[in-house]
Structure formats: C-alpha cells, structure tokens
Design a protein around this motif. Structure first.
Motif, PDB file in Angstrom:
ATOM      1  N   LEU A 161       0.823  -1.205   0.000  1.00 20.31           N
ATOM      2  CA  LEU A 161       0.000   0.000   0.000  1.00 20.31           C
ATOM      3  C   LEU A 161       0.861   1.262   0.000  1.00 20.31           C
ATOM      4  O   LEU A 161       0.496   2.281  -0.599  1.00 20.31           O
ATOM      5  CB  LEU A 161      -0.927  -0.007   1.221  1.00 20.31           C
ATOM      6  N   ALA A 162       2.030   1.190   0.656  1.00 16.06           N
ATOM      7  CA  ALA A 162       2.889   2.367   0.774  1.00 16.06           C
ATOM      8  C   ALA A 162       3.743   2.603  -0.470  1.00 16.06           C
ATOM      9  O   ALA A 162       4.361   3.660  -0.605  1.00 16.06           O
ATOM     10  CB  ALA A 162       3.799   2.221   1.991  1.00 16.06           C
ATOM     11  N   THR A 163       3.788   1.646  -1.390  1.00 14.88           N
ATOM     12  CA  THR A 163       4.608   1.775  -2.593  1.00 14.88           C
ATOM     13  C   THR A 163       3.948   2.716  -3.594  1.00 14.88           C
ATOM     14  O   THR A 163       2.764   2.568  -3.905  1.00 14.88           O
ATOM     15  CB  THR A 163       4.825   0.399  -3.255  1.00 14.88           C
ATOM     16  N   ASP A 164       4.714   3.681  -4.086  1.00 12.23           N
ATOM     17  CA  ASP A 164       4.208   4.612  -5.104  1.00 12.23           C
ATOM     18  C   ASP A 164       4.443   3.964  -6.471  1.00 12.23           C
ATOM     19  O   ASP A 164       5.465   4.186  -7.121  1.00 12.23           O
ATOM     20  CB  ASP A 164       4.932   5.949  -5.004  1.00 12.23           C
ATOM     21  N   TRP A 165       3.486   3.180  -6.934  1.00 10.97           N
ATOM     22  CA  TRP A 165       3.647   2.389  -8.154  1.00 10.97           C
ATOM     23  C   TRP A 165       3.782   3.271  -9.390  1.00 10.97           C
ATOM     24  O   TRP A 165       4.477   2.897 -10.342  1.00 10.97           O
ATOM     25  CB  TRP A 165       2.454   1.442  -8.311  1.00 10.97           C
ATOM     26  N   THR A 166       3.160   4.443  -9.384  1.00  4.41           N
ATOM     27  CA  THR A 166       3.222   5.311 -10.567  1.00  4.41           C
ATOM     28  C   THR A 166       4.571   6.016 -10.696  1.00  4.41           C
ATOM     29  O   THR A 166       4.905   6.532 -11.766  1.00  4.41           O
ATOM     30  CB  THR A 166       2.112   6.373 -10.505  1.00  4.41           C
ATOM     31  N   ALA A 167       5.361   6.037  -9.622  1.00  3.36           N
ATOM     32  CA  ALA A 167       6.644   6.742  -9.654  1.00  3.36           C
ATOM     33  C   ALA A 167       7.818   5.809  -9.929  1.00  3.36           C
ATOM     34  O   ALA A 167       8.961   6.263  -9.982  1.00  3.36           O
ATOM     35  CB  ALA A 167       6.870   7.478  -8.335  1.00  3.36           C
ATOM     36  N   LEU A 168       7.560   4.527 -10.086  1.00  2.46           N
ATOM     37  CA  LEU A 168       8.653   3.588 -10.321  1.00  2.46           C
ATOM     38  C   LEU A 168       9.281   3.837 -11.696  1.00  2.46           C
ATOM     39  O   LEU A 168       8.564   4.022 -12.683  1.00  2.46           O
ATOM     40  CB  LEU A 168       8.142   2.142 -10.250  1.00  2.46           C
ATOM     41  N   PRO A 169      10.611   3.839 -11.794  1.00  2.00           N
ATOM     42  CA  PRO A 169      11.266   4.054 -13.093  1.00  2.00           C
ATOM     43  C   PRO A 169      11.020   2.880 -14.037  1.00  2.00           C
ATOM     44  O   PRO A 169      10.704   1.767 -13.596  1.00  2.00           O
ATOM     45  CB  PRO A 169      12.751   4.179 -12.734  1.00  2.00           C
ATOM     46  N   PRO A 170      11.165   3.091 -15.346  1.00  2.00           N
ATOM     47  CA  PRO A 170      10.912   2.024 -16.326  1.00  2.00           C
ATOM     48  C   PRO A 170      11.741   0.766 -16.076  1.00  2.00           C
ATOM     49  O   PRO A 170      11.257  -0.350 -16.320  1.00  2.00           O
ATOM     50  CB  PRO A 170      11.285   2.679 -17.660  1.00  2.00           C
ATOM     51  N   LEU A 171      12.983   0.917 -15.603  1.00  2.00           N
ATOM     52  CA  LEU A 171      13.829  -0.254 -15.367  1.00  2.00           C
ATOM     53  C   LEU A 171      13.178  -1.221 -14.382  1.00  2.00           C
ATOM     54  O   LEU A 171      13.272  -2.443 -14.548  1.00  2.00           O
ATOM     55  CB  LEU A 171      15.198   0.187 -14.839  1.00  2.00           C
ATOM     56  N   VAL A 172      12.514  -0.666 -13.363  1.00  2.00           N
ATOM     57  CA  VAL A 172      11.851  -1.524 -12.373  1.00  2.00           C
ATOM     58  C   VAL A 172      10.775  -2.372 -13.045  1.00  2.00           C
ATOM     59  O   VAL A 172      10.651  -3.575 -12.776  1.00  2.00           O
ATOM     60  CB  VAL A 172      11.244  -0.680 -11.234  1.00  2.00           C
ATOM     61  N   TRP A 173      10.008  -1.777 -13.943  1.00  2.00           N
ATOM     62  CA  TRP A 173       8.939  -2.517 -14.613  1.00  2.00           C
ATOM     63  C   TRP A 173       9.501  -3.567 -15.567  1.00  2.00           C
ATOM     64  O   TRP A 173       8.921  -4.651 -15.727  1.00  2.00           O
ATOM     65  CB  TRP A 173       8.005  -1.556 -15.338  1.00  2.00           C
ATOM     66  N   TRP A 174      10.655  -3.259 -16.199  1.00  2.00           N
ATOM     67  CA  TRP A 174      11.294  -4.277 -17.038  1.00  2.00           C
ATOM     68  C   TRP A 174      11.752  -5.460 -16.191  1.00  2.00           C
ATOM     69  O   TRP A 174      11.589  -6.625 -16.590  1.00  2.00           O
ATOM     70  CB  TRP A 174      12.486  -3.664 -17.781  1.00  2.00           C
ATOM     71  N   VAL A 175      12.315  -5.180 -15.033  1.00  2.00           N
ATOM     72  CA  VAL A 175      12.752  -6.255 -14.135  1.00  2.00           C
ATOM     73  C   VAL A 175      11.548  -7.044 -13.630  1.00  2.00           C
ATOM     74  O   VAL A 175      11.575  -8.283 -13.567  1.00  2.00           O
ATOM     75  CB  VAL A 175      13.573  -5.685 -12.965  1.00  2.00           C
ATOM     76  N   ILE A 176      10.478  -6.343 -13.257  1.00  2.00           N
ATOM     77  CA  ILE A 176       9.260  -7.024 -12.800  1.00  2.00           C
ATOM     78  C   ILE A 176       8.725  -7.941 -13.895  1.00  2.00           C
ATOM     79  O   ILE A 176       8.313  -9.078 -13.627  1.00  2.00           O
ATOM     80  CB  ILE A 176       8.199  -5.995 -12.374  1.00  2.00           C
ATOM     81  N   ALA A 177       8.736  -7.452 -15.141  1.00  2.00           N
ATOM     82  CA  ALA A 177       8.254  -8.272 -16.259  1.00  2.00           C
ATOM     83  C   ALA A 177       9.107  -9.530 -16.413  1.00  2.00           C
ATOM     84  O   ALA A 177       8.577 -10.637 -16.606  1.00  2.00           O
ATOM     85  CB  ALA A 177       8.272  -7.460 -17.547  1.00  2.00           C
ATOM     86  N   TYR A 178      10.430  -9.374 -16.320  1.00  2.00           N
ATOM     87  CA  TYR A 178      11.304 -10.548 -16.427  1.00  2.00           C
ATOM     88  C   TYR A 178      11.026 -11.534 -15.293  1.00  2.00           C
ATOM     89  O   TYR A 178      10.895 -12.746 -15.526  1.00  2.00           O
ATOM     90  CB  TYR A 178      12.775 -10.112 -16.379  1.00  2.00           C
ATOM     91  N   LEU A 179      10.945 -11.019 -14.068  1.00  2.00           N
ATOM     92  CA  LEU A 179      10.722 -11.893 -12.915  1.00  2.00           C
ATOM     93  C   LEU A 179       9.376 -12.608 -13.006  1.00  2.00           C
ATOM     94  O   LEU A 179       9.255 -13.779 -12.630  1.00  2.00           O
ATOM     95  CB  LEU A 179      10.790 -11.078 -11.623  1.00  2.00           C
ATOM     96  N   ALA A 180       8.357 -11.902 -13.496  1.00  2.00           N
ATOM     97  CA  ALA A 180       7.028 -12.504 -13.586  1.00  2.00           C
ATOM     98  C   ALA A 180       6.986 -13.630 -14.614  1.00  2.00           C
ATOM     99  O   ALA A 180       6.363 -14.674 -14.384  1.00  2.00           O
ATOM    100  CB  ALA A 180       5.996 -11.436 -13.937  1.00  2.00           C
ATOM    101  N   VAL A 181       7.664 -13.437 -15.751  1.00  2.00           N
ATOM    102  CA  VAL A 181       7.587 -14.419 -16.841  1.00  2.00           C
ATOM    103  C   VAL A 181       8.504 -15.609 -16.591  1.00  2.00           C
ATOM    104  O   VAL A 181       8.080 -16.768 -16.674  1.00  2.00           O
ATOM    105  CB  VAL A 181       7.937 -13.755 -18.190  1.00  2.00           C
ATOM    106  N   PHE A 182       9.772 -15.346 -16.272  1.00  2.00           N
ATOM    107  CA  PHE A 182      10.755 -16.431 -16.245  1.00  2.00           C
ATOM    108  C   PHE A 182      10.940 -17.062 -14.861  1.00  2.00           C
ATOM    109  O   PHE A 182      10.559 -18.223 -14.675  1.00  2.00           O
ATOM    110  CB  PHE A 182      12.084 -15.926 -16.822  1.00  2.00           C
TER     111      PHE A 182
END
Length: 292
Positions: free
Chosen positions: A195-216
């Motif tokens: 709840l405390a995480t500001d998801w809209t402020a995360l840099p693009p690199l974080v989302w790329w890492v999240i995508a990798y972690l989610a898929v592989f």
C-alpha cells in the motif's frame, strides 16, 4: 530443470538492479500477481482448461503458503545476514528433499544418489564462498540463517507435496492455482508495504525487471517444477538448484561484472559432475501414494 536454474540465476542479476527502488515484499507480490495472470492466460485461453476450482482447492493453499514462507523468509533473512550465507543454507535443501521425499512419497535415494548430492553440494559451497577457505571458516550461524533455514524446510517439503497432492491436473493449471495462492499469502503478509509503494513513480527499469521476474523465474519456473516433480524424485528436482551459483557466475561475467578464479571454476565443475552422476543414478521405486 537446467532452464529452471538458469532463470532463477537471472533473477539475482536482475533484482540487484532495482534493489533500491522497490521493497522486496512489494516486488514479490507484483511478480507473483503478474505470473499468476500469465499462467491463467496459458491455462484458460491457450490450453482451454475449464474455468472452475479444482477438487480440494486447499491443496494449492498449502503449496502457496510454503512458497510464500520461503520467499518471505529469504528477504527477511537478508536483513540480518549476507547473501553468501543464505546461499550456503540453500545447499541443504536437496538433502532435506531426499529425506522428505522418502517420508512423504517413499522415494528412496540410493547410495550413489546420496553421494552425488553431497558431492554436488560441496562443489556448490566452494563456488558460493569463491574458493576462500577463510570465508568458509568465518561462516557464522545467526538469526538470519535460522530464519532462512525455516524457509528452506518449506521449500524442501513443497516438492514432494506437488506429487502427493496431484490429482492429474495439467501442470499449467496446477501452476496457476499455486501461483495465485502464493500471491494471496504474500499480499496478506506485506499489505502495508504494498500500500505504501508509489507504483506510478517507479522508473521504467523496475517494470522491465518485474516483467522478467514474472515471466521467467516465476511463471515458467513454477511450471517447470510442477512438471518435473511428476517425473523425477524430489531430491533430483531440487538438486538442479545447485547449478544456480554457476549460472550467476556466467551471467555476471557476461554482463561485464568480472570473472571468477580458476579454483571457483573447479568447484563449479565438481557440482556439474555430481549432478551428472545423480541424473544417471537409477531411481528407487516409491511406495504407492494415493491422492488425498
């Protein structure tokens, strides 16, 4: 399972890139949520599985709880100890899985298999401590190691339970329900951090890492373990985790972070040799274990 070890190794390199940008529980919650959604797409849209709860859905709640405890204990332990120490504790999992496979499923690991597990484990410890005997002697069992050991016990229980709890569901469907349950357990534990995480402020690199972690390391690795656990003894399934430090070394070298010394390479070869012997060792028959 070689692919499993490689994908898990990639998570270390990827995770290190965003460790200062997002909390570990929030990161795991979103990776498991996205992984569950991806596996749901594969199960219901691609494999055309019926969209209904399977018999005895509590099975997946138990499996998800074991995985949630393992992943949460890993990150809690890292608050008290170094990654090298937790990696050393991880090498106990295959031996624990061998004992629990015997207890839960009646899977017997012969003398050759046990020796190869020990052999591969020694090589893995040598790799983890980078061939430094002083670092190995300085290893101290503290609060972090105890916490992570409890998580490793859950991981060791998880693999034989996959076969014990199986009622013939396709691996893709079982993976979806297990991932979903893991997501719910982690979200329940880490709700304030999420709840405390500001998801809209995360840099693009974080989302790329999240995508990798989610898929592989999440969706695909869960599927691989689900599939392998129905065809291999629990000890063999988990033993491939010994290769994770080796893949980490390769990835770190390829990413320009430096290569290891020859003594460490020798330890890696010992681990590979031990796993080759384990893979070729004859399997003992397990006693019949009807689903419960």
């Amino acid at each position: 399972m070689l692919g499993f070890a490689a994908m898990i190794a990639g998570s270390f390199t990827a995770g290190a890139l965003v460790v200062d940008e997002i909390g570990p529980i929030a990161l795991n919650a979103i990776r498991f949520l996205l992984g569950a959604m991806l596996m749901g797409l594969m199960a219901f849209a691609v494999a055309r599985q019926p969209m209904r709860l399977p018999p005895a859905p509590w099975r997946f709640g138990v499996l998800g709880l074991l995985m949630a405890i393992y992943f949460c204990s890993m990150f809690i332990a890292l608050q008290f100890t170094a990654p090298v120490a937790t990696s050393a504790v991880f090498t106990l999992i295959p031996l624990m899985a061998a004992g629990l496979g015997l207890l839960i499923l009646g899977q017997r690991t012969g003398p050759i298999g046990l020796l190869s597990l020990l052999f591969a484990g020694l090589g893995s410890v040598w790799v983890i401590f980078r061939g430094d005997l002083d670092a190995l002697r300085a290893f101290d069992i503290g609060k972090g190691e105890v916490i992570y050991f409890a998580g490793c016990v859950c991981y060791a229980i998880y693999t034989p339970l996959l076969r014990k709890f199986s009622r013939g569901e396709p691996a893709v469907l079982a993976s979806f329900f297990t991932l979903s349950a893991t997501t719910l357990w982690i979200a329940a534990y880490g709700f304030p951090e999420i709840l405390a995480t500001d998801w809209t402020a995360l840099p693009p690199l974080v989302w790329w890492v999240i995508a990798y972690l989610a898929v592989f390391p999440t969706a695909m690795s869960f599927f691989f373990v689900q599939f392998a656990s129905l065809h291999l003894p629990a000890a063999k399934v988990i033993a491939y985790g010994y290769l994770t430090p080796i893949f980490v070394i390769l990835l770190e070298g390829l990413f320009g972070h430096g290569w290891v010394s020859l003594p460490v390479v020798a330890g890696a070869l010992v681990t590979v040799l031990g796993l080759v012997v384990l893979a070729l060792a004859p399997e003992r028959a397990a006693r019949p274990s009807p689903a419960t």
